[in-house]
Motif scaffolding. Structure first.
Motif, mmCIF file in Angstrom:
data_model
loop_
_atom_site.group_PDB
_atom_site.id
_atom_site.type_symbol
_atom_site.label_atom_id
_atom_site.label_comp_id
_atom_site.label_asym_id
_atom_site.label_seq_id
_atom_site.Cartn_x
_atom_site.Cartn_y
_atom_site.Cartn_z
ATOM 1 N N TYR A 292 -26.424 -0.167 -3.032
ATOM 2 C CA TYR A 292 -25.269 0.032 -3.905
ATOM 3 C C TYR A 292 -24.554 1.339 -3.565
ATOM 4 O O TYR A 292 -23.313 1.399 -3.578
ATOM 5 C CB TYR A 292 -25.679 0.031 -5.369
ATOM 6 N N THR A 293 -25.325 2.383 -3.261
ATOM 7 C CA THR A 293 -24.710 3.655 -2.881
ATOM 8 C C THR A 293 -23.862 3.489 -1.629
ATOM 9 O O THR A 293 -22.740 4.005 -1.545
ATOM 10 C CB THR A 293 -25.795 4.727 -2.652
ATOM 11 N N ALA A 294 -24.394 2.748 -0.638
ATOM 12 C CA ALA A 294 -23.619 2.498 0.587
ATOM 13 C C ALA A 294 -22.363 1.685 0.280
ATOM 14 O O ALA A 294 -21.291 1.928 0.848
ATOM 15 C CB ALA A 294 -24.489 1.766 1.608
ATOM 16 N N TYR A 295 -22.489 0.726 -0.639
ATOM 17 C CA TYR A 295 -21.331 -0.086 -1.029
ATOM 18 C C TYR A 295 -20.239 0.780 -1.652
ATOM 19 O O TYR A 295 -19.057 0.653 -1.335
ATOM 20 C CB TYR A 295 -21.781 -1.170 -2.009
ATOM 21 N N ARG A 296 -20.647 1.697 -2.544
ATOM 22 C CA ARG A 296 -19.672 2.578 -3.176
ATOM 23 C C ARG A 296 -19.030 3.516 -2.155
ATOM 24 O O ARG A 296 -17.840 3.831 -2.250
ATOM 25 C CB ARG A 296 -20.340 3.401 -4.291
ATOM 26 N N GLU A 297 -19.816 3.963 -1.162
ATOM 27 C CA GLU A 297 -19.256 4.798 -0.101
ATOM 28 C C GLU A 297 -18.176 4.026 0.657
ATOM 29 O O GLU A 297 -17.139 4.580 1.019
ATOM 30 C CB GLU A 297 -20.367 5.243 0.860
ATOM 31 N N ARG A 298 -18.434 2.759 0.886
ATOM 32 C CA ARG A 298 -17.464 1.940 1.607
ATOM 33 C C ARG A 298 -16.188 1.764 0.780
ATOM 34 O O ARG A 298 -15.080 1.857 1.309
ATOM 35 C CB ARG A 298 -18.075 0.576 1.939
ATOM 36 N N ILE A 299 -16.339 1.523 -0.523
ATOM 37 C CA ILE A 299 -15.181 1.387 -1.393
ATOM 38 C C ILE A 299 -14.359 2.677 -1.401
ATOM 39 O O ILE A 299 -13.124 2.657 -1.300
ATOM 40 C CB ILE A 299 -15.618 1.026 -2.829
ATOM 41 N N ARG A 300 -15.051 3.815 -1.509
ATOM 42 C CA ARG A 300 -14.358 5.104 -1.538
ATOM 43 C C ARG A 300 -13.630 5.361 -0.224
ATOM 44 O O ARG A 300 -12.521 5.906 -0.207
ATOM 45 C CB ARG A 300 -15.356 6.232 -1.819
ATOM 46 N N ALA A 301 -14.250 4.977 0.903
ATOM 47 C CA ALA A 301 -13.622 5.159 2.206
ATOM 48 C C ALA A 301 -12.354 4.331 2.315
ATOM 49 O O ALA A 301 -11.326 4.785 2.836
ATOM 50 C CB ALA A 301 -14.604 4.796 3.314
ATOM 51 N N LEU A 302 -12.408 3.097 1.809
ATOM 52 C CA LEU A 302 -11.220 2.244 1.838
ATOM 53 C C LEU A 302 -10.116 2.800 0.941
ATOM 54 O O LEU A 302 -8.929 2.767 1.291
ATOM 55 C CB LEU A 302 -11.588 0.828 1.407
ATOM 56 N N GLN A 303 -10.504 3.327 -0.224
ATOM 57 C CA GLN A 303 -9.518 3.922 -1.125
ATOM 58 C C GLN A 303 -8.829 5.119 -0.479
ATOM 59 O O GLN A 303 -7.605 5.282 -0.590
ATOM 60 C CB GLN A 303 -10.188 4.319 -2.437
ATOM 61 N N ARG A 304 -9.625 5.951 0.196
ATOM 62 C CA ARG A 304 -9.036 7.116 0.875
ATOM 63 C C ARG A 304 -8.091 6.673 1.988
ATOM 64 O O ARG A 304 -7.034 7.281 2.217
ATOM 65 C CB ARG A 304 -10.146 8.013 1.428
ATOM 66 N N LYS A 305 -8.479 5.602 2.691
ATOM 67 C CA LYS A 305 -7.673 5.116 3.807
ATOM 68 C C LYS A 305 -6.323 4.614 3.332
ATOM 69 O O LYS A 305 -5.281 4.913 3.913
ATOM 70 C CB LYS A 305 -8.442 3.997 4.530
#
Length: 308
Positions: A292-305
């Protein structure tokens, strides 16, 4: 350096302009988990007859003998020049401390248990990143971290008849690793091989200084196993570096938890020790937390992008 999930802190980012191949990255990381698990089983065997600092020394010296020629071939002496040499040394001290503590635990714990407990390291890295790097962590990731810690407590089971004081050693190992990992994030501009060379060099020097106090003459079998362990250690780290050059960390990192399967399987085949139901349940919670932590990191990365 004991597991693929932690070893990813050595990895370089995906090469700019290189074609992304997430599947190849996943396969490299899964291969690293197999290699690290075999190395941990050999380490456990050696730690039953030799002092843990000596086993760590054998691992690091062999690792240095493998990685330093690679560094010289790939880039020559310039790859030994770090932008932040003092931080590289601090990082190396964190990693070697982690190795000693993990190896110290193996004579007393099944490989699967020690590996599962050590996987608390991503949670510790997250917490230290808030304190020392000023990173922001939302309630979702804190909740995931709490679930992961509950999983560790289920594996350790303090206050019960199954509790072993040695279970705290992988936690100390993970804490030391987390310190080194947070320092890694402050090191910018260094090649991945530079970081690996510093790790090998710092570990070899520190452990060589300890050898007069912990030396036991190994026999031929122990020397052969030590060389094999060190070579596997180097190969595993190289697989991790290659894995993270082929995809984003948030996508690839969760596959490091496959190591729990190999650790349990090899522990049974070699030592006849199967993880009990409590260990499996606790490891499951730790994996869920990490995924789940990795999933949230991915979501945050997409949001920043998309907000850039």
């Amino acid at each position: 350096m004991t597991s693929a999930s932690a070893a990813r802190e050595n990895a370089a980012p995906a090469t700019p302009g290189a074609p992304a191949s997430p599947l190849r990255g996943i396969l490299f990381l899964i291969a690293s988990t197999v290699v690290f698990s075999v190395a941990d089983v050999i380490t456990k065997q050696l730690a039953s007859t030799l002092p843990p600092p000596e086993v760590a020394w054998m691992r690091y010296v062999t690792f240095a003998l493998v990685i330093i020629p690679v560094v010289l071939i790939k880039g020559g002496p310039t790859l030994f020049r770090s932008q932040r040499p003092s931080l590289q040394v601090v990082r190396g001290l964190g990693m070697v401390g982690s190795s000693i503590m993990f190896i110290q635990s193996l004579p007393h714990l099944p490989v699967a248990d020690a590996t599962a407990i050590f996987f608390v390291s991503p949670i510790l890295i997250m917490a230290l990143s808030v304190l020392f790097l000023g990173e922001t962590v939302g309630w979702r990731r804190w909740t995931a971290a709490a679930i992961g810690l509950i999983g560790v407590m289920i594996v350790v089971r303090p206050g019960t008849g199954s509790f072993q004081p040695a279970a705290f050693l992988p936690i100390v190992s993970a804490s030391s690793w987390a310190v080194g990992a947070v320092v890694t994030r402050k090191i910018t501009g260094d090649h991945a091989l530079t970081t690996l060379a510093y790790s090998a060099s710092v570990g070899s020097i520190v452990l060589s200084a300890l050898m007069p106090f912990h030396w036991v003459m190994p026999n031929g079998t122990e020397i052969a196993l030590g060389l094999c362990m060190g070579v596997l250690f180097a190969i595993g780290h190289w697989f991790v570096v290659m894995a993270y050059r082929h995809g984003n960390a948030s996508l690839i990192a969760p596959f490091s938890y496959v190591q729990l399967i190999w650790a349990g399987t090899l522990g049974y085949l070699v030592f006849g020790s199967l993880p009990d139901s409590w260990t499996i349940a606790g490891a499951g919670l730790i994996c869920m937390s990490g995924f789940y932590t990795a999933y949230r990191e991915r979501i945050r990365a997409l949001q920043r992008k998309f907000s850039a």
